[in-house]
Motif scaffolding. Structure first.
Motif, PDB file in Angstrom:
ATOM      1  N   ASP A   1       0.869  -1.167   0.000  1.00  0.00           N
ATOM      2  CA  ASP A   1       0.000   0.000   0.000  1.00  0.00           C
ATOM      3  C   ASP A   1       0.913   1.227   0.000  1.00  0.00           C
ATOM      4  N   PRO A   2       0.504   2.315  -0.668  1.00  0.00           N
ATOM      5  CA  PRO A   2       1.401   3.436  -0.939  1.00  0.00           C
ATOM      6  C   PRO A   2       1.984   4.088   0.302  1.00  0.00           C
ATOM      7  N   PHE A   3       1.216   4.178   1.380  1.00  0.00           N
ATOM      8  CA  PHE A   3       1.716   4.838   2.582  1.00  0.00           C
ATOM      9  C   PHE A   3       2.820   4.019   3.249  1.00  0.00           C
ATOM     10  N   THR A   4       2.662   2.694   3.249  1.00  0.00           N
ATOM     11  CA  THR A   4       3.707   1.829   3.796  1.00  0.00           C
ATOM     12  C   THR A   4       4.969   1.929   2.950  1.00  0.00           C
ATOM     13  N   ALA A   5       4.803   1.899   1.616  1.00  0.00           N
ATOM     14  CA  ALA A   5       5.947   1.984   0.714  1.00  0.00           C
ATOM     15  C   ALA A   5       6.691   3.293   0.895  1.00  0.00           C
ATOM     16  N   LEU A   6       5.935   4.384   0.995  1.00  0.00           N
ATOM     17  CA  LEU A   6       6.555   5.702   1.138  1.00  0.00           C
ATOM     18  C   LEU A   6       7.266   5.821   2.475  1.00  0.00           C
ATOM     19  N   SER A   7       6.625   5.332   3.529  1.00  0.00           N
ATOM     20  CA  SER A   7       7.232   5.383   4.854  1.00  0.00           C
ATOM     21  C   SER A   7       8.520   4.569   4.898  1.00  0.00           C
ATOM     22  N   LEU A   8       8.495   3.401   4.282  1.00  0.00           N
ATOM     23  CA  LEU A   8       9.674   2.536   4.254  1.00  0.00           C
ATOM     24  C   LEU A   8      10.798   3.175   3.454  1.00  0.00           C
TER      25      LEU A   8
ATOM     26  N   THR B   1       4.194  -8.769  10.040  1.00  0.00           N
ATOM     27  CA  THR B   1       3.077  -9.239  10.865  1.00  0.00           C
ATOM     28  C   THR B   1       1.724  -8.988  10.241  1.00  0.00           C
ATOM     29  N   ALA B   2       1.702  -8.301   9.088  1.00  0.00           N
ATOM     30  CA  ALA B   2       0.411  -8.052   8.438  1.00  0.00           C
ATOM     31  C   ALA B   2      -0.213  -9.367   8.011  1.00  0.00           C
ATOM     32  N   SER B   3      -1.548  -9.374   7.947  1.00  0.00           N
ATOM     33  CA  SER B   3      -2.255 -10.600   7.570  1.00  0.00           C
ATOM     34  C   SER B   3      -1.905 -11.017   6.163  1.00  0.00           C
ATOM     35  N   PRO B   4      -1.645 -12.286   5.906  1.00  0.00           N
ATOM     36  CA  PRO B   4      -1.326 -12.753   4.570  1.00  0.00           C
ATOM     37  C   PRO B   4      -2.451 -12.436   3.600  1.00  0.00           C
ATOM     38  N   GLY B   5      -2.039 -12.035   2.389  1.00  0.00           N
ATOM     39  CA  GLY B   5      -3.035 -11.767   1.365  1.00  0.00           C
ATOM     40  C   GLY B   5      -3.495 -10.334   1.306  1.00  0.00           C
ATOM     41  N   THR B   6      -3.076  -9.521   2.310  1.00  0.00           N
ATOM     42  CA  THR B   6      -3.467  -8.129   2.244  1.00  0.00           C
ATOM     43  C   THR B   6      -2.556  -7.407   1.274  1.00  0.00           C
ATOM     44  N   LYS B   7      -2.980  -6.190   0.922  1.00  0.00           N
ATOM     45  CA  LYS B   7      -2.204  -5.437  -0.076  1.00  0.00           C
ATOM     46  C   LYS B   7      -0.787  -5.185   0.384  1.00  0.00           C
ATOM     47  N   SER B   8      -0.633  -5.008   1.693  1.00  0.00           N
ATOM     48  CA  SER B   8       0.690  -4.672   2.191  1.00  0.00           C
ATOM     49  C   SER B   8       1.653  -5.843   2.140  1.00  0.00           C
ATOM     50  N   THR B   9       1.181  -7.027   1.850  1.00  0.00           N
ATOM     51  CA  THR B   9       2.083  -8.172   1.818  1.00  0.00           C
ATOM     52  C   THR B   9       2.044  -8.921   0.495  1.00  0.00           C
ATOM     53  N   GLU B  10       1.415  -8.359  -0.498  1.00  0.00           N
ATOM     54  CA  GLU B  10       1.384  -9.038  -1.783  1.00  0.00           C
ATOM     55  C   GLU B  10       2.799  -9.214  -2.316  1.00  0.00           C
ATOM     56  N   ASN B  11       3.059 -10.368  -2.916  1.00  0.00           N
ATOM     57  CA  ASN B  11       4.411 -10.761  -3.278  1.00  0.00           C
ATOM     58  C   ASN B  11       4.804 -10.195  -4.644  1.00  0.00           C
ATOM     59  N   THR B  12       4.882  -8.863  -4.750  1.00  0.00           N
ATOM     60  CA  THR B  12       5.228  -8.230  -6.016  1.00  0.00           C
ATOM     61  C   THR B  12       6.707  -7.865  -6.020  1.00  0.00           C
ATOM     62  N   LYS B  13       7.185  -7.505  -7.209  1.00  0.00           N
ATOM     63  CA  LYS B  13       8.587  -7.120  -7.351  1.00  0.00           C
ATOM     64  C   LYS B  13       8.906  -5.905  -6.486  1.00  0.00           C
ATOM     65  N   GLU B  14       7.985  -4.948  -6.450  1.00  0.00           N
ATOM     66  CA  GLU B  14       8.189  -3.726  -5.670  1.00  0.00           C
ATOM     67  C   GLU B  14       8.292  -4.023  -4.183  1.00  0.00           C
ATOM     68  N   SER B  15       7.386  -4.864  -3.674  1.00  0.00           N
ATOM     69  CA  SER B  15       7.396  -5.157  -2.247  1.00  0.00           C
ATOM     70  C   SER B  15       8.602  -5.988  -1.849  1.00  0.00           C
ATOM     71  N   LYS B  16       8.989  -6.941  -2.714  1.00  0.00           N
ATOM     72  CA  LYS B  16      10.163  -7.765  -2.419  1.00  0.00           C
ATOM     73  C   LYS B  16      11.412  -6.910  -2.309  1.00  0.00           C
ATOM     74  N   ALA B  17      11.594  -5.997  -3.274  1.00  0.00           N
ATOM     75  CA  ALA B  17      12.805  -5.162  -3.302  1.00  0.00           C
ATOM     76  C   ALA B  17      12.878  -4.265  -2.071  1.00  0.00           C
ATOM     77  N   LEU B  18      11.746  -3.640  -1.706  1.00  0.00           N
ATOM     78  CA  LEU B  18      11.753  -2.751  -0.546  1.00  0.00           C
ATOM     79  C   LEU B  18      11.981  -3.526   0.747  1.00  0.00           C
ATOM     80  N   ARG B  19      11.387  -4.722   0.848  1.00  0.00           N
ATOM     81  CA  ARG B  19      11.591  -5.533   2.047  1.00  0.00           C
ATOM     82  C   ARG B  19      13.051  -5.923   2.196  1.00  0.00           C
ATOM     83  N   SER B  20      13.648  -6.350   1.091  1.00  0.00           N
ATOM     84  CA  SER B  20      15.051  -6.758   1.102  1.00  0.00           C
ATOM     85  C   SER B  20      15.949  -5.589   1.492  1.00  0.00           C
ATOM     86  N   LEU B  21      15.640  -4.424   0.948  1.00  0.00           N
ATOM     87  CA  LEU B  21      16.427  -3.223   1.238  1.00  0.00           C
ATOM     88  C   LEU B  21      16.289  -2.854   2.716  1.00  0.00           C
ATOM     89  N   ALA B  22      15.079  -2.921   3.232  1.00  0.00           N
ATOM     90  CA  ALA B  22      14.848  -2.583   4.634  1.00  0.00           C
ATOM     91  C   ALA B  22      15.592  -3.542   5.559  1.00  0.00           C
TER      92      ALA B  22
END
Length: 919
Positions: A3-10, A61-82
């Protein structure tokens, strides 16, 4: 995607860490002492590290399947970086821990010198390389995130741009500028740009959080069908209504030359209230809609506002709509939503408490506004000290307000005590409005005396659209005279004109000549009620029973009636709702059903009823029926006409029972994921079931039992979650069950009987309890007083359909019903909650409303008579313990307090001396 706010905050936290860490090692930083002997840089780095860990933890800790944990390229890269940044931060903190200042006498001129001379310099070089690598990764990720037009962040920023957030637009430009320049030069972000990027992202993150909080407040102000009435009002015909902007005398030969609107004068300079009055069907709502969206209105109002900011808002009362479309709460909530949407800077000032509660997670955006909260918020708006803002409100249809009209007049007048607020309002010329607004000639107009020219243009344009009429007019002047004859007979009633022109155009299609058209016109009644009677009488005899069923059902409906609901008339037989299968409807069936019902309505209702869709079809694709005008509904609800309609239907047809049956069939066909539709169907079903109890004096117990069974089946299919359709997690009443079910277990699983108690279904609850053996009944009634007392709070969580029942009185009646069947005020609530008696005492202590006081007094009296413990103590808001006697003596007048105290004295345990009569 994230979700955009989580991505921006991260992203912001990562940039902050990489920027800070790199400068710390490469450039050095002055060494400062802190009270604890730690370097200020340690504290700063620790803060950044904690921020990193917090954001990362939220992702994990977010619930699986929510937007904040969808397994996309963008989320993977930011998680790895964090994760990499978090590890590097821990390593750097470990090094800095050794360099903490141990006393106040040691100083280094530079942290850089300390780092370079440290015995951990190899480790520091390793961290330095890691930071360089992280900077390159960050550079790549930011370019990807800010360049991809489909990314969640870009979508959010685009939405903020559309929201005219100039600061956010500037920040976005700065970030995109840095990223694009880096992308084109194919170099890493330099240190200056990196610092700018860090600051911009941090500012944008904070701004986004503020924007999200504001959006939550605005969402909480929304209500079902908020814009439906506005969208249903006909647009003004081309080049009509323009006369209202003319200054001076309204010079046309057919009206009084002294008539003046003076509307422009009021727009330019005056404050107070301007009243548009007109008889039924004269076009008041159309004129008000025209004024709200006309550029000349806005440009003239700006002359009044001067250098101040101008904000306008509108509200259209609608007697045929849901309660929020015809009540004070709806008026205030709608105006506040529009004002704050246009000027979000006012939200902290006007809704500060709610903003704080949302921020502190005490409220969700779905938490309904209480009457007192919305009134207080609006008073803060009215009396705000920001003299740089002026407001003009357009409030249409005061005669459609559902309540004491003097109350709504008083509210509007209270608004205009502020020099920053003016109001344009409309209504029929009823005495109560004439007395309130009709005494100032400069601030009112009589609509029907000013629309002759508009009616002439409307009739001429619509008849001229027909080629046959143009041809006939060219060879016979009598056709032109037909227009004048219509205008003369109209007497300023646009609705009558609309119906007449439609009839004449139908005649033109049938090749009517001038004599036919004149005969048709002269046979049509000259007033609306007689015209409606004419339309009713013209319904073919074979359709009269079906049309009467439709009219009676539509008139009874307390909320917009869907075509699907009405279509159930075609399958209505005895017991059809109970016999229907529990099976999701097929969408193609729904479409076919709607099309068929549309055709049948058009054939059977003679234009008294029309079909419409809501503006946002993506949110609500259903079609609805409504009366062509409020006057049509009023006509059908008159005693004589209502009796005539009832004589056309069979004795077993009762509109409210049919609506319950139709909604029950719809509930059986709902898809389990259709939460909003489910809420609406449940709320409307319960409303009509309660109406039957209140008006007809019996309970539809069989339908309610089947309703219970259907919910239980849905619950078993969906597991946990279906109950969340009914009540949200923040309900003050516990609903810890999976699905529905009537059976009460030792764990007090909440069932349908508890729900019926909430919803004031007195006769049904009495029926269910009285059908049990005495001991079982007493056990069933125990612990349920809290459910009865909290009914008002629960009702507010359902969609705003027709809850015009006096909720507090209904709750009191339910309390009495339960007490009479064995409930006791001293039983602990479910889950260890306070007793009903303690809950009542706390409510008395926290309430100051006079109307509430009387019912609280009567409830307290009943509780004491049924054994309430007089020694009970409760905690006040200040955390102090206070006795029942102290609360009662302070809350009620002396007579009431003495009476309650004497009742409690009779129930206090008697000591030995009292028993002997010595005290």
């Amino acid at each position: 995607m994230l979700d955009p706010f989580t991505a921006l905050s991260l992203a912001s936290t990562v940039v902050q860490f990489v920027d800070f860490g790199s400068k710390l090692i490469k450039e050095g930083s002055e060494l400062y002492h802190s009270a604890g002997g730690a370097l200020s840089v340690n504290a700063e780095l620790e803060k950044i590290t904690l921020d990193l860990k917090e954001v990362t933890k939220k992702l994990e800790t977010a619930s699986p399947g929510t937007k904040s944990t969808e397994n996309t390229k963008e989320s993977k890269a930011l998680r790895s970086l964090a994760k990499s940044c978090s590890e590097a931060a821990d390593e750097l903190l470990e090094v800095l821990e050794d360099l903490k200042v141990k006393g106040t006498n040691r100083q280094w001129q530079s942290l850089r010198q300390a780092l370079r001379t440290s015995h951990k310099k190899d480790k520091i070089r390793e961290i330095e390389k890691k930071l360089d690598k992280l900077q390159k990764m960050l550079n790549t990720q930011l370019i990807a995130m800010m360049s991809d037009q489909q990314s969640s962040v870009i979508s959010m920023l685009r939405a903020l741009d559309e929201g005219n957030n100039s600061h956010m637009t500037q920040l976005r430009s700065e970030i995109v500028d840095v990223v694009q320049r880096t992308k084109h030069t194919k170099h890493d972000i330099n240190e200056e740009d990196f610092s700018r990027l860090s600051n911009s992202l941090a500012s944008m993150t904070q701004e986004s959080k503020t924007s999200e909080l504001n959006r939550s407040v605005l969402t909480s102000l929304c209500f079902e069908s908020m814009t439906v009435r506005h969208s249903r009002i006909a647009e003004a015909h081309a080049k009509t209504c323009e006369w209202i902007f003319e200054d001076g005398d309204h010079q046309t030969a057919e009206i009084d030359p002294q008539s003046r609107t003076r509307f422009m004068e009021w727009l330019k300079a005056d404050n107070g209230i301007y009243w548009v009055c007109g008889k039924a069907g004269s076009g008041k709502s159309t004129l008000m809609k025209y004024l709200c969206q006309n550029d000349r209105t806005m440009s003239t109002l700006k002359l009044w506002a001067g250098s101040n900011k101008l904000i306008t808002a509108s509200y259209f009362f609608w007697n045929a709509g849901v309660p929020m479309q015809k009540t004070q709460q709806g008026l205030l909530q709608s105006l506040l939503h529009e004002v704050l949407g246009k000027c979000q800077d006012l939200i902290p000032l006007v809704c500060g408490q709610r903003l704080k509660r949302i921020k502190d997670f005490q409220y969700s955006h779905s938490e309904p506004w209480s009457r007192s909260d919305i009134t207080s918020a609006f008073q803060r708006l009215v009396h705000h000290e920001l003299s740089a803002t002026k407001f003009c409100f357009f409030v249409d249809g005061l005669d459609e307000y559902d309540g004491n009209h003097e109350d709504i007049i008083r509210i509007l007048k209270s608004f205009t005590t502020s020099p920053c607020i003016k109001i344009c309002t409309s209504s029929r010329p009823w005495n109560v409005f004439v007395d309130a607004f009709g005494q100032t000639l400069e601030r009112k107009l009589h609509l029907e005396s000013l629309t002759r020219g508009d009616i002439h243009r409307y009739v001429k344009d619509l008849l001229d659209e027909h080629e046959q009429f143009i041809h006939l007019k060219g060879i016979d002047d009598c056709y032109s005279n037909l227009v004048t004859e219509i205008v003369d007979k109209a007497q300023g009633v646009f609705l009558w004109v609309f119906l007449v022109v439609r009839s004449l155009r139908k005649g033109l299609k049938e090749a009517d000549d001038i004599s036919d058209l004149q005969r048709r016109l002269r046979l049509l009644p000259a007033d609306l009620e007689t015209y409606f009677q004419h339309m009713l009488d013209s319904i073919e005899e074979c359709y009269q029973e079906q049309s009467a069923q439709i009219f009676l059902t539509a008139a009874e409906a307390g909320a917009p009636l869907s075509v699907v609901t009405l279509s159930m008339l075609d399958i209505r037989v005895t017991g059809f709702a109970q016999k229907a299968e529990i099976r999701p409807f097929d969408q193609s069936q729904i479409i076919a059903l709607e099309q068929k019902t549309r055709t049948r309505i058009n054939a059977r209702c003679k234009d008294l009823i029309e079909i419409y869709e809501r503006q946002d079809r993506s949110q609500d694709p259903k079609s609805y029926i409504g009366f062509i005008h409020r006057t049509a509904k009023d006509f059908l609800q008159t005693k004589d006409i209502n009796n005539a309609l009832k004589s056309r239907v069979t004795d077993d047809f009762e509109p409210r029972i049919f609506l319950c049956e139709a909604l029950l069939v719809q509930l059986k066909g709902i898809h389990s994921e259709s939460d909003d539709e489910c809420r609406t169907v449940i709320a409307e079903f319960i409303h009509y079931a309660r109406e039957i109890e209140l008006i007809d004096g019996f309970s539809v117990a069989e339908l309610l039992d089947e309703f219970d069974r259907v919910l239980a089946v849905h619950g078993s299919r969906t597991g946990s979650g279906w109950s969340e359709v009914i009540v949200d997690n923040k309900s003050i009443i516990p609903w810890p069950y999976v699905g529905w079910g009537s059976a009460m277990t030792e764990q007090r699983q909440v069932g349908f009987l508890d729900f019926a108690i909430h919803m004031h279904l007195h006769l049904y609850v009495a029926h269910k309890l009285d059908s049990q053996p005495v001991e079982v009944r007493r056990q069933s009634a125990r612990h349920r007083l809290l459910y009865a007392m909290a009914a008002e709070d629960y009702l507010s969580k359902l969609p705003k359909t027709v809850y015009d029942v006096d909720r507090m009185k209904a709750s009191f009646d339910m309390v009495c019903l339960l007490l009479a069947r064995g409930a006791t005020p001293n039983d602990m609530g479910f889950g260890g909650r306070p007793t009903a008696w303690a809950t009542l005492l706390r409510s008395i202590d926290n309430t100051n409303e006079a109307r509430s006081r009387q019912l609280q007094y009567e409830t307290a009296e009943q509780f004491i008579l049924h054994g309430a413990d007089p020694e009970t103590k409760v905690l006040t808001r200040d955390g102090m313990k206070i006795t029942a006697s102290e609360i009662i003596s302070e809350a009620f007048n002396s007579t009431q307090a003495q009476h309650l105290e004497s009742l409690m004295a009779e129930r206090r345990p008697r000591g030995l001396l009292q028993w002997l009569g010595w005290r």
